[in-house]
Design a protein around this motif. Sequence first.
Motif, short mmCIF file in Angstrom:
data_model
loop_
_atom_site.label_atom_id
_atom_site.label_comp_id
_atom_site.label_asym_id
_atom_site.label_seq_id
_atom_site.Cartn_x
_atom_site.Cartn_y
_atom_site.Cartn_z
N UNK A 1 -9.72 12.39 -77.95
CA UNK A 1 -9.92 12.33 -76.68
C UNK A 1 -9.32 14.08 -77.12
N UNK A 2 -9.63 15.01 -75.96
CA UNK A 2 -9.78 16.42 -76.38
C UNK A 2 -8.61 17.08 -74.63
N UNK A 3 -7.82 18.10 -74.73
CA UNK A 3 -7.20 18.67 -73.85
C UNK A 3 -7.18 19.90 -74.14
N UNK A 4 -6.73 20.76 -72.85
CA UNK A 4 -6.41 22.44 -73.39
C UNK A 4 -5.00 22.19 -72.90
N UNK A 5 -4.13 22.99 -73.83
CA UNK A 5 -3.07 22.82 -73.79
C UNK A 5 -2.92 24.15 -72.53
N UNK B 1 -14.92 16.08 -66.82
CA UNK B 1 -16.81 16.00 -66.72
C UNK B 1 -17.29 16.55 -65.45
N UNK B 2 -17.94 17.65 -65.10
CA UNK B 2 -18.49 18.60 -63.92
C UNK B 2 -18.73 17.49 -62.75
N UNK B 3 -19.58 16.41 -63.49
CA UNK B 3 -19.49 14.66 -62.35
C UNK B 3 -18.12 14.74 -61.38
N UNK B 4 -17.24 14.67 -62.04
CA UNK B 4 -15.69 14.62 -61.02
C UNK B 4 -14.60 15.90 -61.16
N UNK B 5 -15.79 16.14 -60.57
CA UNK B 5 -15.03 17.58 -59.99
C UNK B 5 -14.34 18.75 -60.91
N UNK B 6 -14.64 18.60 -62.25
CA UNK B 6 -13.96 19.53 -63.27
C UNK B 6 -14.57 21.08 -63.64
N UNK B 7 -14.34 21.91 -63.34
CA UNK B 7 -15.07 23.41 -63.24
C UNK B 7 -15.33 23.53 -64.17
N UNK B 8 -16.26 25.01 -64.12
CA UNK B 8 -16.87 25.12 -65.34
C UNK B 8 -16.37 26.35 -65.75
N UNK B 9 -15.06 26.45 -66.41
CA UNK B 9 -13.73 28.00 -66.87
C UNK B 9 -13.54 27.19 -68.01
#
Length: 468
Positions: A431-435, A402-410
Motif C-alpha cells: 500500500x502507498x499513501x502521500x504524507x 482510485x479515480x473511479x472511487x472519487x480520487x482526484x487527478x492531483x
Amino acid sequence: MTTPGALDPATAVLAHARELAGSDWDVLDGPDTVAAVESITAARSLLDAALLRGITHLEATDALRELGWASPKDFLTHLTGGHKGTGGGLIRATEQLRDLPAVQAALDSGQVTLPQARAIASKVHTLPRVPEFREQVAAAMLDLVATEGLDASDLQTAFGDVVRTLDPDAAIVNAEKERVKAERGAHHARHLRFTEDGHGGVKLTGYGTLEDAEKIKTTLHPLAAPATAEPGACGGTNRQPGEPMFDDHGFSTQTPCLTPGCGHDGRDPRDAGARLWDALVDACDRLANSDDLPRDHGTKPRVIVLIDQESLRQQIIDAGLAHEGHTPTGARLSATTIRRMACDAEIIPTVLGTESQVLDVGRAQRLVTAALWLALIARDRHCAFPGCTRMPLACDAHHVTHWADGGPTALSNLVMVCRHHHTVLHHTPWAVRIDLDTGQPVWTPPPRATLTSLHGKITYHPARPRAA
C-alpha cells in the motif's frame, strides 16, 4: 525430498539452534569450545547449502506472490534483514552454482563454505562461455581449498594465476575479447532509417549486431509463415483444363480476385520478402495493442487530426476533400488512410486558435496533464517503489485513491510507479499513501511472516511504513 520431509528437519534444526543459543558455554573447556565452534561453522555451511536449495524451489512456486511479495529478491532481503541487495545476491548465487555442479556438490557436502563457493562461482562466470574451460578453472580452485585452505579473498586473488596456468597463451580469453570487441563495434554502428520515396512508399535500411538480428528473426519468422486457404477462398477461380476462356455470352470463365499474383489455389501469393514485411507490421500492431509500450500517461493516441471529428465521420472524408492529417511521428497521410486508421484508433480531435496554438485536446479517458506529469517527475524522480529506479519513461501515474472511487487527478493523490510495481499495487497487499506534511509517498509492505513455533506455524506481524 517431499515438502513435509524438508519442513520437519528444518523445524527440528530451529529447535536445536534455540537450545544451542541458550546453552551455558562456561562449562566447556578450551578444546571443547574449539570443537563446538567448528561444529557450528560446519552446520552453518550445510544450512547455507540447504537455503540455496530452498530458494531454487521457492522461485518455482507462486507462494510469495500470494503473500504480496513482488519478487523472491525482495522477500529474502526482508527475511534476512540484510543490506539492500542481499536477496539478489543469494538468488545470483543459486543461478551461478546451477552451472557449476562440482562447486554445488562441494557446498552440499560441506567441503566449502558459501563465501568460498560464491567467490569461485562469481569469478568463473567472468570467463568466456566455454563450459569445459569454466569447469577446469572451478575444479582447480576447489583443489586450492582442499590442499591449501584458501578463504574467499585468497580464492579471488588466486583466480588470475589459475586462469593463466590453464590458458597460458590466453587463446580462450582473447578470442572472447575479440568477439566482444567486434560485437561492441556493430552495436555502436546500429541504425534504422525510413526514407520516403515520394510516391507513397518508404525504404527501410539498417544495421545491427547478429544478436539483435536473431531476436528480430525469431520474432518475425513465425508471423511470416505462408498463409494458406481453401482453393477459391480468395473469391477467384481458375479455368479448368479444356474449359473455354469465355462463355456463350462472352464473359470470362475465370473470376478475378483483388490479390495480384493470386492463383486462386489457396497458396499464399506473397514472396518471402513481402511476408517478412507484413510480419514486421503485424508484430508492431500486436505490440501496440498490448500493455507493454510506454504510454502518454494513460492514453493511446493513434491519430491526431486537425479537423473536427464530425467531418471526419461524414461525407468530407468520403469525398476525399479533407485536409491531410499527420501522425505523432510526423508522417503525412491522406484522408482515406486516416479514415482507415481511425477504425482501430482513438481519435484525438485538436482545436486550434487563430495563431495555431492548441486550445483544447480531446481525450478518450482520464489523463494526467503534461504540467502535472512534470511535477510528478520533479517530486518522485523515478519509480517511487522502495529500491526501484526505473526512469519516468517506463512509469505510470498511479492514483492512490482510485479515480473511479472519487480520487482526484492531483499531485496529492498520485505516485509514479513502473509498470511492474503498478501491477504489484493493484494485486498485492503493498500500500502507498502521500504524507500530508512532506508530500512524499510512504509505502507499507505486506506483514512480515515469522516462524514462532516448533511445528512450522506462521504468524504475521504488522509491517512498519517506510518512505521510498
